[in-house]
Write a protein that holds these residues in place. Structure first.
Motif, PDB file in Angstrom:
ATOM      1  N   ALA A  11       1.365  -1.469   0.102  1.00 39.39           N
ATOM      2  CA  ALA A  11      -0.111   0.165   0.075  1.00 39.39           C
ATOM      3  C   ALA A  11       0.782   1.096   0.246  1.00 39.39           C
ATOM      4  CB  ALA A  11      -0.560  -0.122   1.267  1.00 39.39           C
ATOM      5  N   PHE A  12       2.325   1.482   0.774  1.00 40.03           N
ATOM      6  CA  PHE A  12       3.163   2.165   1.146  1.00 40.03           C
ATOM      7  C   PHE A  12       3.738   2.691  -0.456  1.00 40.03           C
ATOM      8  CE2 PHE A  12       7.471   3.973   2.177  1.00 40.03           C
ATOM      9  CZ  PHE A  12       7.053   5.818   2.336  1.00 40.03           C
ATOM     10  N   ALA A  13       3.938   1.334  -1.520  1.00 31.57           N
ATOM     11  CA  ALA A  13       4.575   1.352  -2.357  1.00 31.57           C
ATOM     12  C   ALA A  13       3.476   2.145  -3.413  1.00 31.57           C
ATOM     13  CB  ALA A  13       4.969  -0.208  -2.893  1.00 31.57           C
ATOM     14  N   CYS A  14       2.647   2.188  -2.952  1.00 31.17           N
ATOM     15  CA  CYS A  14       0.850   2.113  -3.887  1.00 31.17           C
ATOM     16  C   CYS A  14       1.237   4.399  -3.780  1.00 31.17           C
ATOM     17  CB  CYS A  14      -0.328   1.563  -4.446  1.00 31.17           C
ATOM     18  SG  CYS A  14      -0.404   0.069  -4.522  1.00 31.17           S
ATOM     19  N   PHE A  27      11.779  11.274  -8.011  1.00 30.14           N
ATOM     20  CA  PHE A  27      12.203  10.754  -6.330  1.00 30.14           C
ATOM     21  C   PHE A  27      11.077  10.143  -5.530  1.00 30.14           C
ATOM     22  CE2 PHE A  27      11.880  11.313  -2.355  1.00 30.14           C
ATOM     23  CZ  PHE A  27      13.428  11.132  -1.586  1.00 30.14           C
ATOM     24  N   PHE A  28      10.042  10.076  -5.834  1.00 29.28           N
ATOM     25  CA  PHE A  28       9.361   8.985  -5.409  1.00 29.28           C
ATOM     26  C   PHE A  28       8.751   7.690  -5.995  1.00 29.28           C
ATOM     27  CE2 PHE A  28       7.961  12.971  -3.842  1.00 29.28           C
ATOM     28  CZ  PHE A  28       7.826  13.105  -2.572  1.00 29.28           C
ATOM     29  N   LEU A  29       9.207   7.648  -7.510  1.00 34.45           N
ATOM     30  CA  LEU A  29       9.703   6.312  -7.708  1.00 34.45           C
ATOM     31  C   LEU A  29      10.187   5.432  -7.831  1.00 34.45           C
ATOM     32  CD1 LEU A  29       7.522   4.963 -10.307  1.00 34.45           C
ATOM     33  CD2 LEU A  29       9.867   6.211 -12.001  1.00 34.45           C
ATOM     34  N   ALA A  30      11.862   6.188  -7.623  1.00 25.68           N
ATOM     35  CA  ALA A  30      12.277   5.524  -7.150  1.00 25.68           C
ATOM     36  C   ALA A  30      12.416   4.519  -5.557  1.00 25.68           C
ATOM     37  CB  ALA A  30      13.529   5.905  -6.555  1.00 25.68           C
ATOM     38  N   MET A  31      11.945   5.674  -4.502  1.00 30.09           N
ATOM     39  CA  MET A  31      10.575   5.188  -2.845  1.00 30.09           C
ATOM     40  C   MET A  31      10.278   4.443  -3.189  1.00 30.09           C
ATOM     41  SD  MET A  31      12.359   6.998  -0.860  1.00 30.09           S
ATOM     42  CE  MET A  31      14.224   6.271  -1.845  1.00 30.09           C
ATOM     43  N   ALA A  32       9.104   3.927  -4.462  1.00 30.57           N
ATOM     44  CA  ALA A  32       8.373   3.341  -4.519  1.00 30.57           C
ATOM     45  C   ALA A  32       8.885   2.251  -4.997  1.00 30.57           C
ATOM     46  CB  ALA A  32       6.895   3.252  -5.375  1.00 30.57           C
ATOM     47  N   ALA A  33       9.527   2.174  -5.699  1.00 22.39           N
ATOM     48  CA  ALA A  33      10.715   1.329  -6.454  1.00 22.39           C
ATOM     49  C   ALA A  33      11.175  -0.013  -4.385  1.00 22.39           C
ATOM     50  CB  ALA A  33      11.086   1.009  -7.339  1.00 22.39           C
ATOM     51  N   ALA A  34      11.739   1.369  -3.786  1.00 27.16           N
ATOM     52  CA  ALA A  34      12.350   0.788  -2.484  1.00 27.16           C
ATOM     53  C   ALA A  34      10.909  -0.275  -1.934  1.00 27.16           C
ATOM     54  CB  ALA A  34      12.901   1.634  -2.205  1.00 27.16           C
ATOM     55  N   ALA A  35       9.920   0.726  -1.911  1.00 28.96           N
ATOM     56  CA  ALA A  35       8.746  -0.076  -0.915  1.00 28.96           C
ATOM     57  C   ALA A  35       8.027  -0.835  -1.733  1.00 28.96           C
ATOM     58  CB  ALA A  35       7.715   1.026  -0.885  1.00 28.96           C
ATOM     59  N   ALA A  36       8.078  -1.607  -2.915  1.00 28.11           N
ATOM     60  CA  ALA A  36       7.882  -2.614  -3.517  1.00 28.11           C
ATOM     61  C   ALA A  36       8.936  -3.667  -3.185  1.00 28.11           C
ATOM     62  CB  ALA A  36       7.934  -2.518  -5.200  1.00 28.11           C
ATOM     63  N   GLY A  37      10.482  -3.505  -3.074  1.00 27.39           N
ATOM     64  CA  GLY A  37      11.161  -4.459  -2.604  1.00 27.39           C
ATOM     65  C   GLY A  37      10.917  -4.973  -1.654  1.00 27.39           C
ATOM     66  N   THR A  38      10.850  -4.061  -0.373  1.00 27.16           N
ATOM     67  CA  THR A  38      10.455  -4.053   1.068  1.00 27.16           C
ATOM     68  C   THR A  38       9.309  -4.921   1.060  1.00 27.16           C
ATOM     69  OG1 THR A  38      11.679  -2.015   1.241  1.00 27.16           O
ATOM     70  CG2 THR A  38      10.482  -3.254   3.499  1.00 27.16           C
ATOM     71  N   THR A  39       8.206  -4.883   0.246  1.00 24.38           N
ATOM     72  CA  THR A  39       6.457  -6.157   0.205  1.00 24.38           C
ATOM     73  C   THR A  39       7.980  -7.553  -0.113  1.00 24.38           C
ATOM     74  OG1 THR A  39       5.776  -4.378  -0.688  1.00 24.38           O
ATOM     75  CG2 THR A  39       5.336  -6.220  -0.780  1.00 24.38           C
ATOM     76  N   VAL A  40       8.498  -7.603  -1.040  1.00 21.70           N
ATOM     77  CA  VAL A  40       8.730  -8.605  -1.476  1.00 21.70           C
ATOM     78  C   VAL A  40       9.260  -9.595  -0.206  1.00 21.70           C
ATOM     79  CG1 VAL A  40      10.812 -10.539  -2.336  1.00 21.70           C
ATOM     80  CG2 VAL A  40       9.489  -8.701  -3.902  1.00 21.70           C
TER      81      VAL A  40
END
Length: 145
Positions: A11-14, A27-40
């Motif tokens: 949800a945070f990535a979205c 910038f937030f796209l990079a953060m969203a990618a990090a959040a998606a990786g953290t989801t895994v």
């Protein structure tokens, strides 16, 4: 459903993707990618410390990749370069006086437009060069051949 931490990270990535769409900074796209990786990571590990460490490390990696792939040297522009400032592009242009400069005021035709000009008194047909622009009035001087 929300008891699993990976849903929170998803949800945070979205949310970060939505913020990216509103800002367009990447910038937030990079953060969203990090959040998606953290989801895994959160899917396989329930430890919150490991999730936050993964988010921090993935954020740094994503930002370094973002910095590497974006253009290294942005062209330097003055404050008015992004504006539709037509008169700024007239400086340095040459034209022929369509009306004489009398009492410091005359007219020229540049790119199918008539412009009021100021400068020293000159007769019709004199070749002049635009040296400055003030509001919608061009300052000209005689071209030395």
């Amino acid at each position: 459903m929300w008891q699993e931490p990976y849903w929170l990270w998803a949800a945070f990535a979205c949310l970060l993707l939505i913020v990216e769409m509103l800002t367009g900074t990447f910038f937030f796209l990079a953060m969203a990618a990090a959040a998606a990786g953290t989801t895994v990571v959160a899917y396989f590990s329930q430890d919150y410390l490991s999730q936050w460490v993964a988010f921090a490390v993935l954020s740094v990696i994503a930002l370094l990749v973002w910095k590497k792939i974006r253009p290294a040297h942005q062209p330097h522009h003055d404050a008015a370069s992004g504006l539709n400032n037509r008169t700024r592009h007239l400086i340095g242009r040459q034209a022929i006086l369509s009306e004489p400069i009398s009492n410091g005021v005359g007219r020229i035709n540049v790119d199918d437009s008539w412009w009021k000009v100021t400068g020293e008194d000159l007769p019709v047909g004199t070749h002049v060069q635009v040296i400055a622009v003030h509001d919608m009035v061009l300052t000209v001087e005689k071209v030395q051949k």
